[in-house]
Design a protein around this motif. Structure first.
Motif, PDB file in Angstrom:
ATOM      1  N   ASP A   1      13.965   2.618  -1.297  1.00 53.51           N
ATOM      2  CA  ASP A   1      12.570   3.049  -1.164  1.00 53.51           C
ATOM      3  C   ASP A   1      12.110   3.594  -2.503  1.00 53.51           C
ATOM      4  OD1 ASP A   1      11.578   2.893   1.732  1.00 53.51           O
ATOM      5  OD2 ASP A   1      13.578   3.756   1.938  1.00 53.51           O
ATOM      6  N   ARG A   2      11.159   2.916  -3.105  1.00 55.59           N
ATOM      7  CA  ARG A   2      10.567   3.419  -4.344  1.00 55.59           C
ATOM      8  C   ARG A   2       9.453   4.395  -3.997  1.00 55.59           C
ATOM      9  NH1 ARG A   2      11.486  -1.997  -4.541  1.00 55.59           N
ATOM     10  NH2 ARG A   2      13.003  -2.713  -6.095  1.00 55.59           N
ATOM     11  N   PRO A   3       9.196   5.386  -4.846  1.00 61.25           N
ATOM     12  CA  PRO A   3       8.131   6.354  -4.535  1.00 61.25           C
ATOM     13  C   PRO A   3       6.777   5.661  -4.416  1.00 61.25           C
ATOM     14  CG  PRO A   3       9.518   7.123  -6.342  1.00 61.25           C
ATOM     15  CD  PRO A   3       9.898   5.699  -6.096  1.00 61.25           C
ATOM     16  N   GLY A   4       5.960   6.167  -3.507  1.00 60.31           N
ATOM     17  CA  GLY A   4       4.592   5.669  -3.405  1.00 60.31           C
ATOM     18  C   GLY A   4       3.807   5.982  -4.664  1.00 60.31           C
TER      19      GLY A   4
ATOM     20  N   GLY B   1       2.035  -1.982   0.366  1.00 58.15           N
ATOM     21  CA  GLY B   1       2.414  -0.908   1.265  1.00 58.15           C
ATOM     22  C   GLY B   1       2.580   0.432   0.596  1.00 58.15           C
ATOM     23  N   ARG B   2       2.358   0.502  -0.701  1.00 60.65           N
ATOM     24  CA  ARG B   2       2.536   1.764  -1.412  1.00 60.65           C
ATOM     25  C   ARG B   2       1.247   2.262  -2.044  1.00 60.65           C
ATOM     26  NH1 ARG B   2       6.762  -0.237  -5.415  1.00 60.65           N
ATOM     27  NH2 ARG B   2       6.750   1.890  -6.233  1.00 60.65           N
ATOM     28  N   VAL B   3       0.094   1.662  -1.648  1.00 59.47           N
ATOM     29  CA  VAL B   3      -1.204   2.072  -2.176  1.00 59.47           C
ATOM     30  C   VAL B   3      -1.867   3.052  -1.224  1.00 59.47           C
ATOM     31  CG1 VAL B   3      -3.429   1.264  -3.047  1.00 59.47           C
ATOM     32  CG2 VAL B   3      -1.442  -0.205  -3.184  1.00 59.47           C
ATOM     33  N   LYS B   4      -2.743   3.912  -1.707  1.00 59.89           N
ATOM     34  CA  LYS B   4      -3.373   4.930  -0.878  1.00 59.89           C
ATOM     35  C   LYS B   4      -4.807   4.568  -0.529  1.00 59.89           C
ATOM     36  CE  LYS B   4      -4.724   9.781  -0.803  1.00 59.89           C
ATOM     37  NZ  LYS B   4      -4.770  11.056  -1.517  1.00 59.89           N
ATOM     38  N   GLY B   5      -5.186   4.771   0.747  1.00 54.70           N
ATOM     39  CA  GLY B   5      -6.578   4.869   1.175  1.00 54.70           C
ATOM     40  C   GLY B   5      -7.305   3.634   1.594  1.00 54.70           C
ATOM     41  N   SER B   6      -6.669   2.550   2.058  1.00 58.81           N
ATOM     42  CA  SER B   6      -7.358   1.304   2.368  1.00 58.81           C
ATOM     43  C   SER B   6      -7.888   1.268   3.784  1.00 58.81           C
ATOM     44  CB  SER B   6      -6.410   0.131   2.144  1.00 58.81           C
ATOM     45  OG  SER B   6      -5.174   0.392   2.724  1.00 58.81           O
ATOM     46  N   ASN B   7      -8.772   2.115   4.147  1.00 61.62           N
ATOM     47  CA  ASN B   7      -9.265   2.149   5.525  1.00 61.62           C
ATOM     48  C   ASN B   7     -10.239   1.044   5.783  1.00 61.62           C
ATOM     49  OD1 ASN B   7      -9.806   2.984   8.089  1.00 61.62           O
ATOM     50  ND2 ASN B   7     -10.591   4.970   7.516  1.00 61.62           N
TER      51      ASN B   7
ATOM     52  N   PHE C   1       8.378  12.494 -11.616  1.00 59.41           N
ATOM     53  CA  PHE C   1       9.816  12.331 -11.871  1.00 59.41           C
ATOM     54  C   PHE C   1      10.596  11.951 -10.617  1.00 59.41           C
ATOM     55  CE2 PHE C   1       8.146  15.153 -15.124  1.00 59.41           C
ATOM     56  CZ  PHE C   1       8.644  14.574 -16.286  1.00 59.41           C
ATOM     57  N   LEU C   2       9.911  11.551  -9.552  1.00 61.11           N
ATOM     58  CA  LEU C   2      10.600  11.103  -8.352  1.00 61.11           C
ATOM     59  C   LEU C   2      11.451   9.873  -8.651  1.00 61.11           C
ATOM     60  CD1 LEU C   2       8.019  11.330  -5.409  1.00 61.11           C
ATOM     61  CD2 LEU C   2      10.177  12.567  -5.619  1.00 61.11           C
TER      62      LEU C   2
ATOM     63  N   LEU D   1       0.833  -1.190   0.000  1.00 66.07           N
ATOM     64  CA  LEU D   1       0.000   0.000   0.000  1.00 66.07           C
ATOM     65  C   LEU D   1       0.872   1.247   0.000  1.00 66.07           C
ATOM     66  CD1 LEU D   1      -2.490  -1.080   2.785  1.00 66.07           C
ATOM     67  CD2 LEU D   1      -2.824  -1.297   0.340  1.00 66.07           C
ATOM     68  N   SER D   2       0.318   2.341  -0.497  1.00 61.12           N
ATOM     69  CA  SER D   2       1.017   3.615  -0.386  1.00 61.12           C
ATOM     70  C   SER D   2       0.915   4.088   1.060  1.00 61.12           C
ATOM     71  CB  SER D   2       0.377   4.645  -1.314  1.00 61.12           C
ATOM     72  OG  SER D   2      -0.893   4.993  -0.815  1.00 61.12           O
ATOM     73  N   ALA D   3       1.645   5.177   1.361  1.00 61.67           N
ATOM     74  CA  ALA D   3       1.640   5.687   2.730  1.00 61.67           C
ATOM     75  C   ALA D   3       0.232   6.069   3.168  1.00 61.67           C
ATOM     76  CB  ALA D   3       2.580   6.881   2.837  1.00 61.67           C
ATOM     77  N   ALA D   4      -0.511   6.749   2.302  1.00 59.52           N
ATOM     78  CA  ALA D   4      -1.855   7.180   2.665  1.00 59.52           C
ATOM     79  C   ALA D   4      -2.816   6.001   2.787  1.00 59.52           C
ATOM     80  CB  ALA D   4      -2.373   8.186   1.636  1.00 59.52           C
ATOM     81  N   GLN D   5      -2.712   5.048   1.864  1.00 58.41           N
ATOM     82  CA  GLN D   5      -3.607   3.905   1.911  1.00 58.41           C
ATOM     83  C   GLN D   5      -3.266   2.983   3.086  1.00 58.41           C
ATOM     84  OE1 GLN D   5      -3.950   2.325  -1.973  1.00 58.41           O
ATOM     85  NE2 GLN D   5      -6.110   1.853  -1.735  1.00 58.41           N
TER      86      GLN D   5
END
Length: 815
Positions: free
Chosen positions: A569-572, A809-815, A594-595, A193-197
């Protein structure tokens, strides 16, 4: 200060056996005797009482407990003929065949023991084996939250914020010893998941389902190379006898708003089949007040002052499920599957007022933005796994196949009214709305192999492949006075795909008092990010990640270790997405396609006294450090991410559990660190900044019969992170619990941030920034939680690690 492990019954037997062994007059030897215990299903027997007996007269020489893998070890054994005896409640006593320890032997493998389930069950024996809240192991720190008062009613995110060396910032980013870039695993499975997810998932995971939190600051090559500051592994409760058991939890909480949560965990074992599952749901509404004062200077030196106040309450509703099964084809061969997922939603109604003038307090104009966000998050994940124990020497082969699908949708609306200094309308309001559907698909497969080459050398090797595709579609509209029409200046579609091929090899060598592990992991990454109408951003790179671990036992009470690893660490996925998201017309955030990945070299030294008190010294250097920035664009201010040249981190950590009396125990964890950031060309500026900082957490636990009382305090000093100066943070949590109905039922009352003093304030005065942010979250929460355990409490579901966890771990929003 004397450290005492408060374990009754089972440990009492071990203590007695130790006492008898000390009474022996035989001269200590140098041999190490080790062995393993299995039950009649071929599963490891953990925490069994194991005794080393003289074969001639069955005199006890030494005692030990088997670990989580059923392994036990006896050190400094003199030459002679011995037996092994093992006992544990619910099983028949097991005694090995006699074996010899020769004078010249360094290591001796005891005969394998299999323990049979007792024909008659013991119903009136209670075993109290309460682990300390904070426990230090050779390669990790463990926070045992299963019976903690402070865990009940909290979410996984709230519990994680209490873990040693861990901090959670204003945007739910997780840091370890001051560094971001943490990889989070659940039951040894990367979350992809991303940080936000990830933050949303952790905020929807009921704390009552968590057994422990493991903090691994320098992982081996066996783990994915992601995570520059290490791995946090959240272990869910597991439930090897035939029968059914489970638990039901219901809870309520009150802060500014009411909250509630409930969960059901159930496990059933019959013969070779083990079924397990869990359901959890909850409503979690919390407040968030945000104040931003900023000064914007134009090209000729004129300054404009912005004073912004936002009220941003969020309401989460979550429904999570997990269902799985293990089937023993033979005593050595187990197959299984796990199906998991969620259906969650979030509703945010924000109100933002901004006053604009030539100085603070004097308005030239103002605006008021009301925004609404209605978001839904759905996930379905499937894991198929196969584990084969090839022989009794420890040779194993395991396979994992993973599929995960995320389907997220966000509908947002922004209404902005503009006013003159006297409060009259300046011009017509601006009305915007967005629809942002997002789909993420992950496939993963991995194989792991382990083989002891000799009694002292072990080989581990494995390979993994993962494929991720994200599709984000921003459909923006603007009101033209009569209808909403497409806004082509903001609408776009971003598609990102990534494939990673990886392989690793680990070689572990055991000497008398020294263990050495060498590892190498290789990862080939191919990615393609395409914003429609723009040139695709394609990358292909091969990286090698070596690791070295050396552990030296000085004597019975002193142990040291050295470790080194290189990580990435790859970008989210959301950080790469260049879409623009507004708070108001002058404040927005956007991603950066471009990260580049960031790379970190970690060095760590550990000293452990008496298996409890631990002191660690660490240094890490990160290149292309991915860092959050706030930049100016005319009178507008926006948040994004960029690569800084380097980040250096020096840290020292001390963890000290202690026992004052049988009813009073505690733990102190202190981290001191320096973080420095440097970049020769950050938005046209030469940036070089850093600061020494400290974090401290102290926990006190008091036990009086069936009552348990806990107090936890934490403090974080001022610190510098990138361009931000972060103000100090501190709080105190308290809780009490009571067990009844033969310990099947438990009620817990707790209060987080009891003095309501936890804040998240920061400022920045570099690269043309001049702003101060003050934030107040809804942190003082009073919680009441009731748990009832039913059925046979000895059933355990096999813990298993899948292969698809890093990408999640790099996906957003999995509440």
């Amino acid at each position: 200060m004397k450290t005492i492990i408060n374990i009754t019954f089972t440990c009492l037997l071990v203590a007695i056996s130790w006492g008898v062994s000390f009474a022996q007059t035989a001269k200590p030897g140098t041999a190490k005797v080790s062995g393993s215990l299995l039950n009649d299903q071929g599963k490891p027997m953990d925490y069994a009482s194991v005794s080393l007996l003289r074969a001639a007269d069955s005199t006890i020489v030494k005692g030990a407990l088997s670990n989580d893998n059923g392994v036990y070890i006896f050190d400094r054994i003199p030459a002679g003929k011995y037996l092994i005896k093992a006992t544990v409640i619910g099983y028949e006593k097991a005694v090995s065949k006699p074996f010899n320890v020769e004078e010249s032997a360094a290591t001796v493998a005891a005969p394998a023991l299999s323990m049979r389930t007792a024909s008659t069950a013991l119903t009136q024996v209670n075993i109290t084996a309460s682990k300390p809240l904070i426990e230090r192991k050779i390669d990790r720190t463990v926070m045992n939250v299963e019976n903690s008062v402070l865990a009940a009613g909290n979410t996984a995110m709230e519990i994680l914020a209490k873990a040693p060396g861990v901090t959670v910032d204003k945007d739910d980013n997780i840091s370890l010893k001051g560094k971001q870039g943490v990889t989070v695993m659940i039951n040894d499975k990367l979350t992809y998941l991303s940080a936000a997810q990830l933050a949303t998932l952790l905020k929807s995971t009921d704390g009552n389902t968590i057994k422990s939190i493991e903090i691994i600051t320098n992982p081996s090559a066996k783990y994915d190379a992601a995570g520059n500051s290490g791995i946090i592994n959240i272990k869910l409760k597991k439930n090897t006898q035939n029968g059914t058991n489970g638990s039901i939890t219901v809870g309520g909480a009150k802060s500014k708003y009411w909250r509630d949560n409930s969960s059901l965990n159930i496990n059933h074992k019959e013969g070779n089949l083990n079924l397990f599952g869990s359901l959890s749901r909850g409503d979690n509404k919390r407040g968030h007040d945000l104040g931003i004062n900023r000064i914007v200077t134009d090209s000729v030196g004129n300054k404009t002052y912005f004073n912004q106040m936002s009220n941003m309450p969020s309401a989460y509703h979550y429904n999570n499920y997990r269902l799985g099964a293990d089937y023993d084809l033979t005593a050595k061969h187990t197959i299984g599957f796990v199906v998991s997922g969620y259906s969650n939603s979030e509703n945010d109604i924000n109100s933002t007022s901004t006053v604009i003038g030539k100085q603070f307090g004097v308005a030239d104009s103002s605006l008021r933005t009301g925004s609404e966000f209605h978001q839904s998050y759905k996930n379905f994940a499937l894991n198929l796994n196969d584990r084969l124990k090839i022989d009794t020497s420890g040779q194993e082969l395991s396979f994992d196949l993973d599929y995960s699908k995320f389907k997220n949708n966000s509908n947002s609306q922004y209404n902005t009214d503009y006013f003159l200094p006297d409060g009259s309308v300046q011009h017509a309001p601006q009305l915007l709305r967005n629809q942002t559907p997002s789909n993420i698909t992950i496939y993963s497969g991995k194989v792991d192999y382990a083989k002891p080459l000799t009694k002292t050398i072990k080989l581990e090797a494995g390979a993994k492949f993962s494929s991720v595709k994200t599709d984000n579609d921003l459909r923006a509209q603007i009101f033209d006075g009569s209808n909403y029409v497409n806004d082509t200046t903001r609408s776009n579609r971003f598609i990102y795909s990534e494939k990673i091929k990886a392989g690793y090899i680990n070689l572990n060598k055991q000497f008398k008092k020294t263990s050495v592990q060498l590892g190498l992991r290789a990862e080939q990454t191919e990615s393609n990010g395409e914003l429609m109408g723009s040139t695709p951003v394609k990358r292909s790179y091969l990286n090698f990640f070596p690791s070295v671990f050396v552990n030296q036992t000085l004597n019975d009470k002193n142990e040291i270790s050295l470790s080194y690893s290189r990580r990435i660490d790859r970008p989210g996925y959301d950080d790469l997405n260049p879409f623009i998201y507004y708070l108001d017309p002058y404040t927005f955030s956007k991603g950066n396609a471009f990260l580049n990945p960031q790379y970190t070299q970690n060095f760590e030294f550990n000293y452990t006294y008496n298996k409890t008190i631990n002191v660690s010294l660490g240094y890490s250097r990160t290149t292309n450090a991915i860092t959050e920035l706030i930049l100016s664009q005319g009178q507008k201010t926006f948040q994004t991410n960029a690569n800084l040249q380097t980040q250096n981190n020096y840290n020292v950590n001390i963890n000290a559990p202690y026992t004052i009396t049988k009813w009073w125990t505690g733990n102190v964890n202190v981290t001191g660190f320096y973080m420095g950031f440097k970049s020769d060309s950050l938005a046209g500026f030469n940036f070089n900044d850093g600061q020494v900082a400290a974090q401290a957490k102290a926990t006190q636990t008091f036990k009086f019969g069936t009552y348990r009382f806990e107090v936890m305090g934490d403090y974080q000093s001022p610190l510098t992170y990138g361009i931000y100066k972060i103000r100090p943070r501190y709080s105190v949590d308290m809780g009490v619990s009571h067990s009844f109905l033969d310990k099947k039922a438990n009620v817990k009352l707790a209060c987080d941030d009891i003095f309501n003093i936890r804040r998240n304030d920061l400022s920045s005065h570099v690269i043309n920034n001049n702003f101060t942010i003050k934030q107040r979250n809804d942190t003082r929460v009073l919680r009441l939680t009731f748990t009832y355990n039913f059925g046979n409490n000895k059933i355990k579901a096999r813990e298993h690690r899948s292969g698809a966890d890093d990408e999640k771990g790099r996906v957003k929003g999995s509440n």
